[in-house]
Design an enzyme around this catalytic site. Structure first.
Site, mmCIF file in Angstrom:
data_model
loop_
_atom_site.group_PDB
_atom_site.id
_atom_site.type_symbol
_atom_site.label_atom_id
_atom_site.label_comp_id
_atom_site.label_asym_id
_atom_site.label_seq_id
_atom_site.Cartn_x
_atom_site.Cartn_y
_atom_site.Cartn_z
ATOM 1 N N ALA A 147 0.606 -1.193 0.142
ATOM 2 C CA ALA A 147 0.073 -0.010 -0.071
ATOM 3 C C ALA A 147 1.094 1.221 0.079
ATOM 4 O O ALA A 147 0.462 2.202 0.549
ATOM 5 C CB ALA A 147 -1.077 0.019 1.279
ATOM 6 N N ALA A 177 4.137 8.018 -9.474
ATOM 7 C CA ALA A 177 2.845 7.666 -8.839
ATOM 8 C C ALA A 177 2.138 8.735 -8.815
ATOM 9 O O ALA A 177 0.640 8.569 -9.095
ATOM 10 C CB ALA A 177 2.968 6.811 -7.626
ATOM 11 N N GLU A 205 15.214 3.369 -4.340
ATOM 12 C CA GLU A 205 15.748 1.828 -4.713
ATOM 13 C C GLU A 205 17.032 1.996 -5.468
ATOM 14 O O GLU A 205 17.956 1.080 -5.410
ATOM 15 C CB GLU A 205 14.817 1.513 -5.838
ATOM 16 C CG GLU A 205 13.430 0.894 -5.375
ATOM 17 C CD GLU A 205 13.171 -0.381 -4.799
ATOM 18 O OE1 GLU A 205 14.375 -1.144 -4.742
ATOM 19 O OE2 GLU A 205 12.171 -0.857 -4.680
ATOM 20 N N LYS A 257 17.417 2.696 -14.198
ATOM 21 C CA LYS A 257 17.222 4.256 -14.559
ATOM 22 C C LYS A 257 17.220 4.913 -12.905
ATOM 23 O O LYS A 257 17.541 5.818 -12.879
ATOM 24 C CB LYS A 257 15.556 4.264 -14.907
ATOM 25 C CG LYS A 257 14.779 3.544 -14.333
ATOM 26 C CD LYS A 257 14.071 4.486 -13.389
ATOM 27 C CE LYS A 257 12.812 3.612 -12.636
ATOM 28 N NZ LYS A 257 12.044 4.398 -11.805
#
Length: 336
Positions: free
Chosen positions: A11, A142, A284, A193
């Site tokens: 979530a 997002a 990340e 990326k």
């Protein structure tokens, strides 16, 4: 292979956004949230203020903190957890996965230690053929998609019918998904990326402008394509949404966690300070530069930007120093 009932496990901002995309496309969507209070907010208030403040979620989207409840009857299962925690999470969910459900990966990265792509991790843990896992990639910030700004994505799967099923399940008035059978290229583009975005952020933090940014994006794409070519990817993939499209969005936007993280480091913050400032959301590229660097070295591919980001993030080298070293590398032909 019509998909009408979808479970999204995770979530965070992208998981919630993709759940919204599916619900707005007419699917019945159940989300699993680790924290019961987040699940309750999504279910009862139709918001997720921790990750998407100000965004109203569709009425046909619900949530629970019980994984078994979330997965019951799912025709597709979307894995929306960070790449480095995917293995542990999926191991806990493995026995609950409906046998015929299409598995979909939102994670972008290469696993530390094993150097496996996310579809390979899913295949190993879930006991399915890697060709059956659908990978989502592309320029998918997002918040913009949650605000229903027009966007496109790539759904990659060697089993084209599965990709088409998820394409039909997610297509709506603001989200246009394309299919692709080059899973390797799409996953490598999505993983690399993030590392290149770190470098663009650091350049911005150091005060450099558009020429520097364009150089980093282009040279980053070149080293990504070199790695992809060595591992069997289709070169055309890197000219598409999962390659240059994702790279431009992630490197240029202040909504990109990786770019923002890099910018903080470029301005003089330590990696630990930049991590704390991210408020718990994962950049990340910080860990991906470790695994991608190892993967590239293992197959003999030169990736100088990735190596530079590793040195900054894990060896404490000053960004200005690695920038000077990159500029001082031996001169060569552009495509060598």
């Amino acid at each position: 292979m019509a998909v009408n009932s979808v479970t999204v496990l995770g979530a965070g901002s992208w998981g919630t956004t993709f759940a919204k995309v599916l619900a707005d496309a007419g699917r019945d969507v159940t989300m699993w949230a680790r924290r019961p209070e987040v699940a309750a907010e999504i279910r009862d208030e139709h918001t997720n203020t921790a990750y998407l403040p100000g965004v109203r979620l569709p009425a046909r989207l619900t949530a629970t903190a019980d994984a078994a409840e979330a997965l019951a009857g799912a025709e597709a299962v979307v894995l929306a957890v960070p790449s480095q925690s995917l293995r542990a999470n999926l191991t806990g969910w493995r026995e609950l996965l409906p046998r015929e459900a299409i598995l979909v990966s939102l994670a972008k990265g290469v696993e530390l230690g094993t150097l496996k792509r996310m579809s390979q991790v899913i295949s190993e843990i879930a006991g399915v053929n890697a060709d059956e896992v659908v990978v989502v990639s592309g320029p998918n910030l997002a918040r913009e998609i949650a605000q229903e700004q027009p966007a496109a994505a790539v759904l990659a799967c060697a089993d084209h019918d599965r990709a088409v099923a998820i394409q039909q399940a997610s297509f709506n008035s603001y989200f246009r998904p394309y299919t692709n059978t080059d899973v390797v290229g799409c996953e490598l583009g999505g993983a690399c990326k993030n590392v290149i975005a770190l470098s663009c952020g650091m350049a911005a933090g150091l005060g450099f402008g558009a020429n520097t940014m364009a150089t980093l994006i282009t040279r980053g794409l070149a080293e990504t394509a070199r790695l992809g070519g060595k591992l069997g990817a289709d070169p055309l993939t890197f000219a598409g949404l999962a390659g240059v499209g994702d790279l431009v969005a992630t490197c240029a936007s202040p909504l990109s966690r990786n770019r923002t993280f890099g910018e903080r480091v470029g301005r003089g913050e330590t990696v630990a300070q930049a991590q704390a400032a991210a408020g718990g959301q994962v950049a990340e590229g910080v860990m991906s530069c470790v695994s991608i660097r190892e993967l590239a070295r293992g197959v003999g591919v030169d990736m100088p930007l990735t190596d530079a980001m590793y040195r900054v993030c894990h060896e404490g080298v000053d960004p200005a120093r690695v920038g000077a070293e990159l500029l001082g590398r031996q001169q060569k032909h552009e495509w060598s």
